[in-house]
Motif scaffolding. Structure first.
Motif, mmCIF file in Angstrom:
data_model
loop_
_atom_site.group_PDB
_atom_site.id
_atom_site.type_symbol
_atom_site.label_atom_id
_atom_site.label_comp_id
_atom_site.label_asym_id
_atom_site.label_seq_id
_atom_site.Cartn_x
_atom_site.Cartn_y
_atom_site.Cartn_z
ATOM 1 N N THR A 28 3.001 9.658 32.031
ATOM 2 C CA THR A 28 1.564 9.687 31.731
ATOM 3 C C THR A 28 0.759 9.002 32.827
ATOM 4 O O THR A 28 -0.352 9.440 33.162
ATOM 5 C CB THR A 28 1.282 9.027 30.375
ATOM 6 O OG1 THR A 28 1.827 7.703 30.351
ATOM 7 C CG2 THR A 28 1.897 9.834 29.244
ATOM 8 N N ASP A 31 0.236 11.230 36.143
ATOM 9 C CA ASP A 31 -0.770 12.287 36.191
ATOM 10 C C ASP A 31 -2.166 11.788 36.502
ATOM 11 O O ASP A 31 -3.098 12.580 36.599
ATOM 12 C CB ASP A 31 -0.760 13.078 34.881
ATOM 13 C CG ASP A 31 0.248 14.212 34.915
ATOM 14 O OD1 ASP A 31 -0.154 15.375 34.815
ATOM 15 O OD2 ASP A 31 1.442 13.927 35.087
ATOM 16 N N ASN A 32 -2.339 10.476 36.661
ATOM 17 C CA ASN A 32 -3.622 9.970 37.121
ATOM 18 C C ASN A 32 -3.936 10.460 38.530
ATOM 19 O O ASN A 32 -5.072 10.832 38.841
ATOM 20 C CB ASN A 32 -3.619 8.433 37.099
ATOM 21 C CG ASN A 32 -4.097 7.873 35.778
ATOM 22 O OD1 ASN A 32 -5.229 8.079 35.389
ATOM 23 N ND2 ASN A 32 -3.223 7.187 35.088
ATOM 24 N N TYR A 60 -8.789 14.703 33.002
ATOM 25 C CA TYR A 60 -7.683 13.873 32.513
ATOM 26 C C TYR A 60 -8.134 12.434 32.320
ATOM 27 O O TYR A 60 -7.866 11.809 31.282
ATOM 28 C CB TYR A 60 -6.522 13.948 33.494
ATOM 29 C CG TYR A 60 -5.290 13.174 33.078
ATOM 30 C CD1 TYR A 60 -4.361 13.742 32.218
ATOM 31 C CD2 TYR A 60 -5.049 11.888 33.540
ATOM 32 C CE1 TYR A 60 -3.228 13.050 31.825
ATOM 33 C CE2 TYR A 60 -3.922 11.181 33.152
ATOM 34 C CZ TYR A 60 -3.017 11.767 32.299
ATOM 35 O OH TYR A 60 -1.899 11.065 31.917
ATOM 36 N N SER A 95 1.023 20.182 29.817
ATOM 37 C CA SER A 95 1.547 20.272 31.186
ATOM 38 C C SER A 95 2.007 21.686 31.488
ATOM 39 O O SER A 95 1.738 22.219 32.579
ATOM 40 C CB SER A 95 2.701 19.283 31.373
ATOM 41 O OG SER A 95 2.268 17.945 31.217
ATOM 42 N N ARG A 111 -5.827 20.082 31.554
ATOM 43 C CA ARG A 111 -5.846 18.690 32.016
ATOM 44 C C ARG A 111 -6.479 17.776 30.965
ATOM 45 O O ARG A 111 -6.030 16.650 30.752
ATOM 46 C CB ARG A 111 -6.613 18.594 33.329
ATOM 47 C CG ARG A 111 -5.854 19.141 34.527
ATOM 48 C CD ARG A 111 -4.769 18.196 34.972
ATOM 49 N NE ARG A 111 -5.333 17.013 35.624
ATOM 50 C CZ ARG A 111 -4.642 15.907 35.881
ATOM 51 N NH1 ARG A 111 -3.385 15.805 35.497
ATOM 52 N NH2 ARG A 111 -5.217 14.878 36.491
ATOM 53 N N GLN A 114 -3.914 17.216 28.377
ATOM 54 C CA GLN A 114 -2.949 16.225 28.859
ATOM 55 C C GLN A 114 -3.463 14.807 28.615
ATOM 56 O O GLN A 114 -2.703 13.923 28.205
ATOM 57 C CB GLN A 114 -2.707 16.404 30.360
ATOM 58 C CG GLN A 114 -1.679 17.436 30.756
ATOM 59 C CD GLN A 114 -1.388 17.355 32.252
ATOM 60 O OE1 GLN A 114 -2.295 17.456 33.077
ATOM 61 N NE2 GLN A 114 -0.132 17.163 32.587
ATOM 62 N N GLY A 115 -4.744 14.595 28.871
ATOM 63 C CA GLY A 115 -5.327 13.282 28.651
ATOM 64 C C GLY A 115 -5.282 12.863 27.196
ATOM 65 O O GLY A 115 -5.073 11.686 26.885
#
Length: 483
Positions: A28, A31-32, A60, A95, A111, A114-115
């Motif tokens: 997690t 993905d930043n 995100y 994802s 995205r 995902q967040g």
């Protein structure tokens, strides 16, 4: 309140908790920044303008930041393991959707999803870890978790550049899928279930906090693109600030608050959260600019630039566990203070070293110092947050701390980029350096201020239990803990 099961297998449970939560925190956190080095390839493949590319990053960050505290509350209400698995499923599915996206709109939506998944998973990693690991070994466990998250943040551009260069940009998202599919059954089989004491959800507080954070973070993300005095940006700041003030006022009177304001009466809790915001401000903003410096000025490819950042990114692997173990002996406050001071020194060394033409060896001292400082920050700061609240409130505290860190990262990217744009630009290597140097000094100043705030935290003896001063809800009882 439901109790943990399988108490006799505490040792094995602790091992699996460390492994599962560290890997979940890694993917997690990764993905930043993993998408940043893939943006040119994404634009070439899917089309879209600059604003679309920006939203592949900020979608995100926004959903992650504004839903973190709500994710922690959901875990307390419906079961932390259950929501942890749910968040992993959302993150993994999103994802795959991002990798399969046929256009920019679909990619941005994926995205954002995902967040949402990451906002549920991230605060629960610390809660599950704290519940499974005995107090005397918790610092070392947080050290491993902190090293994993720190490496993910710092290596995002390297991993993204490598996958994009040798496979395709879709693989920066596909890489999450097998990891998520492996973690879900492991979490169900190896983690114990636990709940918070509050059976009700603070929906009004959640709406106020989420709306307020969304407004502020949106304004910060869009400030450079739309103009800091534009109506959307000013509106975001004003509305966001008003909602956050309303959140504080509501939480002070709520019967079952999402974030009890009395937690901030504890000096360590307030100081470590303020320091975390400033630390992420300087660190995120610096990584954002320095990865571009190595490519734009140094002439390296995305993968080559990432490789040359390894002295920075590898240090948390060594310093993180050592710092966690050291914090068990002398307390987390001095370790965190030294770590942030080293980060400030490292950014200052960067500012002194960068030139249009500079050898890589001249940059190595700054890389190494920043890496050691970052490794010394992550684990002890997490342990400090968890040790200043009641065990049943650790999910709330974790969500708040992570939200504050994410907001700090957004502020850092926006503010350091604004300084860079005001003093320099992308027109030439010398112009880039003209903007980079003052931006780095701003970042160094923010982290130095964070180190100063860390000095306000009282030291704790190794024998002191978590939340010793908060057990009764009265911060005055914390006095015997302070040295």
């Amino acid at each position: 309140m439901k109790q943990h099961r399988q108490q006799p297998s505490r040792g094995g449970s602790a091992f699996w908790a460390v492994a599962i939560t560290s890997m979940a925190g890694f993917i997690t956190a990764l993905d930043n920044l993993i998408v940043t080095t893939a943006l040119p390839s994404i634009r070439e493949d899917l089309g879209g303008g600059l604003e679309d590319l920006e939203w592949t990053v900020s979608a995100y960050t926004l959903t992650f930041a504004v839903l973190l505290m709500f994710g922690a509350s959901l875990g307390d209400r419906f079961g932390r393991r259950r929501l942890f698995v749910t968040g992993l499923a959302i993150f993994t599915g999103a994802s795959a959707a991002a990798a399969l996206a046929p256009g920019m709109g679909e990619l941005i939506a994926a995205r954002a999803a995902q967040g949402v998944g990451a906002a549920i998973v991230t605060p629960l990693t610390l809660t599950l870890l704290a519940a499974a690991v005995p107090a005397e070994r918790r610092g070392a466990a947080f050290g491993i978790w902190g090293a994993a998250s720190g490496i993910a943040v710092a290596t995002g551009p390297l991993i993204g550049g490598t996958l994009t260069e040798h496979l395709s940009w879709q693989w920066i998202f596909w890489v999450n899928v097998p990891l998520g599919l492996a973690l879900i059954p492991l979490a169900l089989l190896r983690l114990d279930e636990s709940h918070g004491p509050n059976p009700s959800l603070d929906l009004i507080g959640t709406a106020l906090a989420s709306g307020g954070l969304f407004g502020v973070v949106y304004a910060l993300v869009r400030g450079n693109a739309d103009g800091w005095t534009s109506t959307p940006v000013l509106g975001g700041f004003i509305a966001g600030t008003a909602l956050l003030v309303g959140f504080v006022l509501y939480e002070l009177r709520a019967k079952h608050p999402m974030l009890p304001m009395r937690l901030f009466r504890h000096r360590s809790f307030s100081a470590v959260n303020a320091a975390s915001l400033l630390m992420f401000l300087g660190m995120f903003g610096a990584i954002f600019l320095l990865s571009q410096y190595l490519q734009t000025v140094g002439g390296y490819s995305p993968m080559e630039a990432g490789v040359r950042m390894l002295p920075w990114t590898a240090m948390p692997m060594i310093a993180g566990p050592l710092a966690g173990a050291l914090s068990d002996r002398i307390g987390g406050a001095p370790v965190v203070t030294v770590g942030m001071a080293l980060n400030a020194v490292g950014l200052g060394l960067w500012a002194l070293a960068v030139e249009p033409q500079v050898s890589y060896t001249s940059l190595l001292p700054a890389l190494i110092v920043c890496g050691i400082g970052m490794g010394m920050f992550f684990a002890p700061s997490a342990n400090l947050v968890m040790s200043t609240v009641r065990p049943e409130e650790q999910g709330i505290a974790s969500g708040a701390n992570n939200a504050i860190r994410e907001v700090g990262g957004a502020i850092g990217v926006a503010s350091l980029a604004a300084v860079f744009s005001a003093q320099g630009g992308y027109g030439s290597p010398s112009l880039f350096v003209d903007g980079l140097v003052p931006a780095l000094w701003v970042g160094a100043g923010a982290v130095a201020l964070a180190a100063a705030l860390a000095l306000l935290m009282p030291r704790q003896r190794k024998s002191d239990g978590p939340a010793a001063g908060l057990a009764s809800g009265d911060t005055q009882t914390a006095a015997p803990v302070a040295l």
